[in-house]
Scaffold this motif. Structure first.
Motif, mmCIF file in Angstrom:
data_model
loop_
_atom_site.group_PDB
_atom_site.id
_atom_site.type_symbol
_atom_site.label_atom_id
_atom_site.label_comp_id
_atom_site.label_asym_id
_atom_site.label_seq_id
_atom_site.Cartn_x
_atom_site.Cartn_y
_atom_site.Cartn_z
ATOM 1 N N MET A 1 0.816 -1.215 0.000
ATOM 2 C CA MET A 1 0.000 0.000 0.000
ATOM 3 C C MET A 1 0.848 1.264 0.000
ATOM 4 O O MET A 1 0.414 2.313 -0.480
ATOM 5 N N ALA A 2 2.073 1.154 0.518
ATOM 6 C CA ALA A 2 2.970 2.312 0.575
ATOM 7 C C ALA A 2 3.863 2.434 -0.658
ATOM 8 O O ALA A 2 4.579 3.426 -0.802
ATOM 9 N N ASN A 3 3.812 1.460 -1.526
ATOM 10 C CA ASN A 3 4.682 1.446 -2.705
ATOM 11 C C ASN A 3 4.130 2.395 -3.771
ATOM 12 O O ASN A 3 3.023 2.183 -4.278
ATOM 13 N N PRO A 4 4.871 3.432 -4.153
ATOM 14 C CA PRO A 4 4.362 4.374 -5.153
ATOM 15 C C PRO A 4 4.535 3.886 -6.588
ATOM 16 O O PRO A 4 4.070 4.552 -7.526
ATOM 17 N N GLU A 5 5.205 2.753 -6.778
ATOM 18 C CA GLU A 5 5.472 2.257 -8.131
ATOM 19 C C GLU A 5 5.141 0.768 -8.219
ATOM 20 O O GLU A 5 6.006 -0.086 -8.310
ATOM 21 N N LEU A 6 3.855 0.468 -8.212
ATOM 22 C CA LEU A 6 3.388 -0.906 -8.379
ATOM 23 C C LEU A 6 3.213 -1.168 -9.870
ATOM 24 O O LEU A 6 2.365 -0.556 -10.528
ATOM 25 N N TRP A 7 4.016 -2.073 -10.421
ATOM 26 C CA TRP A 7 3.947 -2.351 -11.856
ATOM 27 C C TRP A 7 2.733 -3.225 -12.170
ATOM 28 O O TRP A 7 2.532 -4.274 -11.569
ATOM 29 N N PHE B 1 4.788 -7.694 -8.174
ATOM 30 C CA PHE B 1 4.067 -7.782 -6.914
ATOM 31 C C PHE B 1 2.603 -7.356 -7.039
ATOM 32 O O PHE B 1 1.921 -7.186 -6.027
ATOM 33 N N VAL B 2 2.144 -7.193 -8.261
ATOM 34 C CA VAL B 2 0.714 -7.140 -8.542
ATOM 35 C C VAL B 2 0.383 -8.394 -9.334
ATOM 36 O O VAL B 2 0.947 -8.638 -10.392
ATOM 37 N N ASN B 3 -0.495 -9.214 -8.784
ATOM 38 C CA ASN B 3 -0.852 -10.454 -9.470
ATOM 39 C C ASN B 3 -1.894 -10.168 -10.547
ATOM 40 O O ASN B 3 -2.893 -9.511 -10.297
ATOM 41 N N TYR C 1 7.197 -6.855 -18.507
ATOM 42 C CA TYR C 1 8.159 -7.699 -17.793
ATOM 43 C C TYR C 1 9.016 -6.832 -16.862
ATOM 44 O O TYR C 1 10.219 -6.685 -17.061
ATOM 45 N N GLN C 2 8.365 -6.243 -15.875
ATOM 46 C CA GLN C 2 9.068 -5.385 -14.930
ATOM 47 C C GLN C 2 8.784 -5.865 -13.506
ATOM 48 O O GLN C 2 7.909 -6.685 -13.273
ATOM 49 N N SER C 3 9.552 -5.313 -12.547
ATOM 50 C CA SER C 3 9.452 -5.728 -11.156
ATOM 51 C C SER C 3 9.591 -7.249 -11.089
ATOM 52 O O SER C 3 10.344 -7.846 -11.853
ATOM 53 N N GLY C 4 8.872 -7.921 -10.200
ATOM 54 C CA GLY C 4 9.025 -9.364 -10.079
ATOM 55 C C GLY C 4 8.563 -10.133 -11.295
ATOM 56 O O GLY C 4 9.036 -11.245 -11.561
#
Length: 331
Positions: free
Chosen positions: A31-37, A250-252, A280-283
């Protein structure tokens, strides 16, 4: 001559070591992450929840979490069984460093050519046994592979010795007396190989951090050269190629994951490479090395076995991880 007999793609999420009660622990971080891919760009948590309508709140009950933990555990059991049944002599393990050993640099592709690999505390329990263990890598094969890749247009980093795992001191507040291997590798050793890996070659792909990330096409090409080099290796050994990493996180994104799984099962390299790199970014970037396993196994005629796909959520906006458990076993 060497035979490539087994391939695997397995998530290495910390959620796999958590109880149903613990699954929501990282929700405040999300919730605190400003850059959720998600689908090609970054979102703040409020933007993401508004976009997805808070649709995942229904899956956050203890009953749902308990059922999904059980499915993941059962899938991991089957993955271990498949690995043991393959009876391999040598393994290539594809993963990445997440600023655990390289906080200030991001080599695009590195191959470990040293001998010893260390695991154990203070690494988290899902990734390591409760004592220090030393595994044996395969320096001869690693050096041979670097030479083969250089001959085919790849310039690689030669990782001669493991650096200190600085993440341990920074996050776990403990400093190890030995260079603890990054979690992508420790998970495979501990959860799949029972802390008894064969001689193996760790390959570190910079999947997370621009601008030196290899593209999906580059990972496919890497698999082609890896396959040819292994088949030309004169030793009479059975080889496994294992990709350590997850599907979307980290967004499914279940829809995207199922699209990718279909492509993996059909050896659809063109489809995978056509997806914009911004997806294809973040996890989610860890999907790229699944294609390397595909390419290494395709010549055997092996079909992909999808043990299970388990979407795992920890917020109403659908942050969490898509857990895909799959392997390719040659006849």
């Amino acid at each position: 001559m060497a035979q490539i007999v087994f391939g695997m793609a397995v998530p290495h999420s910390g959620m796999l070591g958590q109880t149903p009660d613990e699954w929501l622990i990282n929700a405040p971080r999300d919730m605190a992450n400003p850059e959720l891919w998600y689908r090609g760009r970054t979102w703040t948590y409020p933007e993401l929840e508004a976009e997805r309508g808070g649709a995942f709140a229904q899956f956050l009950t203890i009953e749902e979490r308990t059922a999904r933990v059980a499915r993941c555990s059962a899938a991991l059991d089957k993955m271990r069984e498949a690995y043991v049944a393959a009876d391999v002599d040598v393994a290539i393990i594809l993963g990445k460093d997440q600023k655990e050993i390289w906080p200030d640099m991001s080599p695009s592709i590195a191959v470990y050519t040293g001998q010893d690999v260390h695991n154990g505390p203070p690494q988290r329990k899902v990734y390591a046994p409760d004592h220090h263990v030393v595994h044996q890598a395969h320096p001869e094969l690693a050096t041979y592979l670097i030479q083969a890749f250089q001959a085919n247009g790849f310039d690689l980093t030669d990782l001669i010795a493991w650096p200190e795992n600085v993440w341990m001191e920074r996050q776990m507040k403990q400093k190890a007396d030995y260079p603890v291997v990054p979690h992508a590798y420790s998970f495979v050793y501990h959860q799949i190989m029972g802390d008894n890996p064969p001689p193996h070659v760790p390959v570190l792909m910079n999947l997370f951090y621009p601008p030196t990330q290899p593209s999906m096409q580059r990972c496919i090409d890497f698999g082609r050269v890896l396959r040819d080099a292994l088949l030309a290796w004169p030793a009479d050994v059975r080889v496994a190629v294992i990709a350590s990493g997850g599907l979307t996180h980290f967004v499914n994104d279940e829809e995207f994951d199922r699209k990718v799984i279909k492509m993996l099962g059909e050896y659809d390299y063109e489809g995978l490479a056509a997806i914009p790199d911004s997806y294809y970014q973040s996890g989610t970037s860890e999907i790229k090395i699944y294609s390397t396993v595909m390419m290494a196994l395709q010549h055997t005629g092996a079909e992909m076995t999808l043990v299970d796909y388990v979407p795992c959520w920890r917020t109403a906006a659908g942050t969490g991880e898509g857990m895909g458990f799959m392997y390719w076993a040659a006849n």
